[in-house]
Scaffold this active site. Structure first.
Site, PDB file in Angstrom:
ATOM      1  N   LYS A  72       3.919   8.768   9.071  1.00 45.93           N
ATOM      2  CA  LYS A  72       3.834   8.519  10.364  1.00 45.93           C
ATOM      3  C   LYS A  72       4.836   8.803  11.594  1.00 45.93           C
ATOM      4  O   LYS A  72       4.543   9.849  11.805  1.00 45.93           O
ATOM      5  CB  LYS A  72       3.689   6.770  10.186  1.00 45.93           C
ATOM      6  CG  LYS A  72       2.661   6.624   9.315  1.00 45.93           C
ATOM      7  CD  LYS A  72       2.244   5.112   9.086  1.00 45.93           C
ATOM      8  CE  LYS A  72       0.707   4.949   8.503  1.00 45.93           C
ATOM      9  NZ  LYS A  72       0.809   4.119   7.441  1.00 45.93           N
ATOM     10  N   TYR A 114       0.617  -1.190  -0.110  1.00 46.39           N
ATOM     11  CA  TYR A 114      -0.052   0.043   0.175  1.00 46.39           C
ATOM     12  C   TYR A 114       0.986   1.264  -0.081  1.00 46.39           C
ATOM     13  O   TYR A 114       1.986   1.074   0.762  1.00 46.39           O
ATOM     14  CB  TYR A 114      -0.898  -0.087   1.189  1.00 46.39           C
ATOM     15  CG  TYR A 114      -1.842   1.168   1.432  1.00 46.39           C
ATOM     16  CD1 TYR A 114      -2.732   1.530   0.640  1.00 46.39           C
ATOM     17  CD2 TYR A 114      -1.495   2.157   2.419  1.00 46.39           C
ATOM     18  CE1 TYR A 114      -3.666   2.721   0.423  1.00 46.39           C
ATOM     19  CE2 TYR A 114      -2.429   3.272   2.533  1.00 46.39           C
ATOM     20  CZ  TYR A 114      -3.471   3.405   1.642  1.00 46.39           C
ATOM     21  OH  TYR A 114      -4.085   4.733   1.748  1.00 46.39           O
ATOM     22  N   ASP A 117       9.232   2.982   0.027  1.00 52.54           N
ATOM     23  CA  ASP A 117       8.284   3.495   0.744  1.00 52.54           C
ATOM     24  C   ASP A 117       8.588   3.334   2.427  1.00 52.54           C
ATOM     25  O   ASP A 117       7.942   2.030   2.735  1.00 52.54           O
ATOM     26  CB  ASP A 117       6.746   3.142   0.265  1.00 52.54           C
ATOM     27  CG  ASP A 117       5.645   3.699   0.948  1.00 52.54           C
ATOM     28  OD1 ASP A 117       5.772   4.298   2.277  1.00 52.54           O
ATOM     29  OD2 ASP A 117       4.250   3.562   0.657  1.00 52.54           O
TER      30      ASP A 117
HETATM   31  C1  LIG Z   1       0.137   4.643   5.833  1.00 57.10           C
HETATM   32  C2  LIG Z   1       0.966   4.412   4.684  1.00 57.10           C
HETATM   33  C3  LIG Z   1       0.834   5.242   3.569  1.00 57.10           C
HETATM   34  C4  LIG Z   1       0.007   6.497   3.557  1.00 57.10           C
HETATM   35  O1  LIG Z   1       0.408   7.490   4.462  1.00 57.10           O
HETATM   36  P1  LIG Z   1      -1.129   8.446   4.862  1.00 57.10           P
HETATM   37  O2  LIG Z   1      -0.382   9.189   5.865  1.00 57.10           O
HETATM   38  O3  LIG Z   1      -2.024   7.603   5.366  1.00 57.10           O
HETATM   39  O4  LIG Z   1      -1.517   9.124   3.464  1.00 57.10           O
HETATM   40  C5  LIG Z   1       1.642   5.153   2.617  1.00 57.10           C
HETATM   41  N1  LIG Z   1       2.543   3.971   2.335  1.00 57.10           N
HETATM   42  C6  LIG Z   1       2.572   3.182   3.486  1.00 57.10           C
HETATM   43  C7  LIG Z   1       3.653   2.114   3.685  1.00 57.10           C
HETATM   44  C8  LIG Z   1       1.849   3.255   4.707  1.00 57.10           C
HETATM   45  O5  LIG Z   1       1.812   2.421   5.660  1.00 57.10           O
END
Ligand SMILES: *Cc1c(COP(=O)(O)O)cnc(C)c1O
Length: 423
Positions: free
Chosen positions: A269, A146, A241
């Site tokens: 995060k 994701y 990511d």
């Molecule tokens: C949570 C997440 C996102 C998206 O971040 P948001 O702050 O919710 O937009 C993207 N990549 C990964 C791996 C994530 O866990």
């Protein structure tokens, strides 16, 4: 005894009138575990408290940001101090520079970076920079990873649809995802194959270095290094990511932990310490393509917000100055993993790395999307509900990670292990 969730239920009914599903992010609605969500009033350390006065031991930790536990005093004080000076100016501030320097020091591959507001935005912008830099349109992502909810990334694609990606969401035109190719996690051949088919067209490979959005799935030995080599061989970029893994696997994230250096990194995060903050960055020559220096446009009214930056700075400073935090939370998490394996035996597969963990209710090893999807989600729902009744708040879905924080005490871990045993 748990108190009845009268107030939570009432708030949920009211919220449903105004917000889709009563929530502002779908997983919060608890659909996968067949119950109403509780509304949270406050949190401190490893505990969260609902509006009916129940206490829960929290293993969601706001989906990752809370690595130090809730309402850590240094972070709250930094935010309060920043607030008093004003909330936003739309002009540069010292906090942005301090945060950028801290991040760069912890992740040297981010020679230059840009602060944004969410992980979604960070990844979306990272991909734009990669496309601008390479002059190529296509990207490769992995099924089950994701990367936020931007149009081009809402693709996981079923088997057989490897090269003609279909959107996962209504409202995403096919044209927006036609440049998103999908490979299988932990399968380098599936990546090679796409490069052979589309040589010279692929701007970047984007990966979660540890997949944590199909439950936690670890990269096999050599997988990340292999991605680095393939990207180099075809003149593509490698984007990590690290929205979850950044500052969680190690102060320098997965790239430090595994010793594989990406060209561009996306963060979110933890970098905001609980406030909306994210970043993308990488090699200087790539980031110099971003406006106002270069032709890749990206901007934001609240980007680098000084209050959010203050929370991020306070959090990263603690992580930087006390690196033994990582050994401690890793150990606590391993205790949970060992207990789960011991008492649930061959009914589950437990994937754990540092302070990330998933218990999959399935028999085979979980190494990719297909093996994760083979889990018995109804059994997970039973497990979730049992633990919830014991005052232990787990992710309300089989396919989300369990997050452990530095605020989880030996006693907290012990209590959780006992509850698992009873289950
Ligand atoms: C949570 C997440 C996102 C998206 O971040 P948001 O702050 O919710 O937009 C993207 N990549 C990964 C791996 C994530 O866990």
């Amino acid at each position: 005894m748990r108190k009845v969730n009268n107030k939570s239920d009432r708030l949920f009914e009211e919220s449903k009138k105004y917000m889709p599903g009563g929530v502002n992010s779908p997983v919060r609605a608890f659909y996968a575990v067949h119950r109403n969500p509780v509304f949270i009033d406050s949190a401190k350390g490893s505990k969260i408290y609902d509006v009916d006065g129940n206490e829960y031991l929290d293993y969601v930790c706001s989906w990752g940001p809370g690595i130090l536990g809730h309402a850590r005093v240094e972070v709250i004080e930094a935010v309060q101090k920043a607030c008093e000076k004003g909330l936003t100016f739309g002009a540069p501030t010292e906090n942005e520079y301090i945060l950028a320097e801290l991040v760069q020091g912890l992740m040297p591959s981010m020679e230059m970076l840009r602060l944004v507001n969410s992980g979604t935005e960070a990844v979306m912008s990272a991909i734009r920079a990669a496309r601008g830099y390479t002059g190529r349109d296509k990207i490769i992502k992995f099924r089950g990873c994701y990367h936020g909810h931007s149009d081009g990334l809402l693709v996981k694609a079923g088997s057989g649809a490897l090269t003609q990606s279909v959107p996962d969401s209504l409202g995403v035109p096919k044209d927006y995802t036609k440049n998103t190719l999908v490979a299988e996690y932990n399968d380098l051949q599936s990546v090679e194959r796409l490069f052979e088919e589309c040589d010279g067209e692929i701007a970047a490979i984007i990966a979660e270095p540890v997949a944590a959005n199909m439950g936690v799935v670890l990269p096999k030995e050599g997988f990340l290094k292999g991605l680095r080599q393939i990207a180099d061989k075809y003149g593509s970029l490698l984007i990590f990511d690290e929205v979850i893994t950044g500052f969680r696997l190690a102060p320098g994230g997965a790239q430090e932990y595994f010793g594989v250096t990406p060209d561009i990194t996306a963060l979110g995060k933890i970098i905001g310490g609980g406030m909306p903050m994210a970043a993308y960055g990488g090699k200087r020559e790539i980031m110099e393509m971003v406006a106002p220096l270069g032709g890749v446009y990206q901007a934001g009214t609240l980007s680098g917000n000084p209050v959010a930056a203050a929370a991020g700075i306070a959090t990263l400073r603690i992580l930087k100055e006390q690196p033994d935090i990582y050994a401690k939370i890793g150990e606590q998490t391993k205790k949970l993993a060992d207990t789960a394996k011991k008492c649930m035996g061959d009914k589950v597969r437990v994937n754990q790395i540092e302070s990330l963990m998933s218990i999959f209710f399935c028999e085979g090893e979980v190494v990719d999307y297909e093996s994760a999807a083979a889990s018995d989600t109804e059994q997970y729902a039973k497990y979730f509900n049992y633990m919830f009744e014991q005052g232990i708040y787990l992710a309300p879905s089989q396919f989300e990670a369990m997050f452990i924080s530095f605020a989880h005490s030996d006693e907290d871990i012990e209590r959780t292990c006992k509850a698992m045993e009873r289950f």
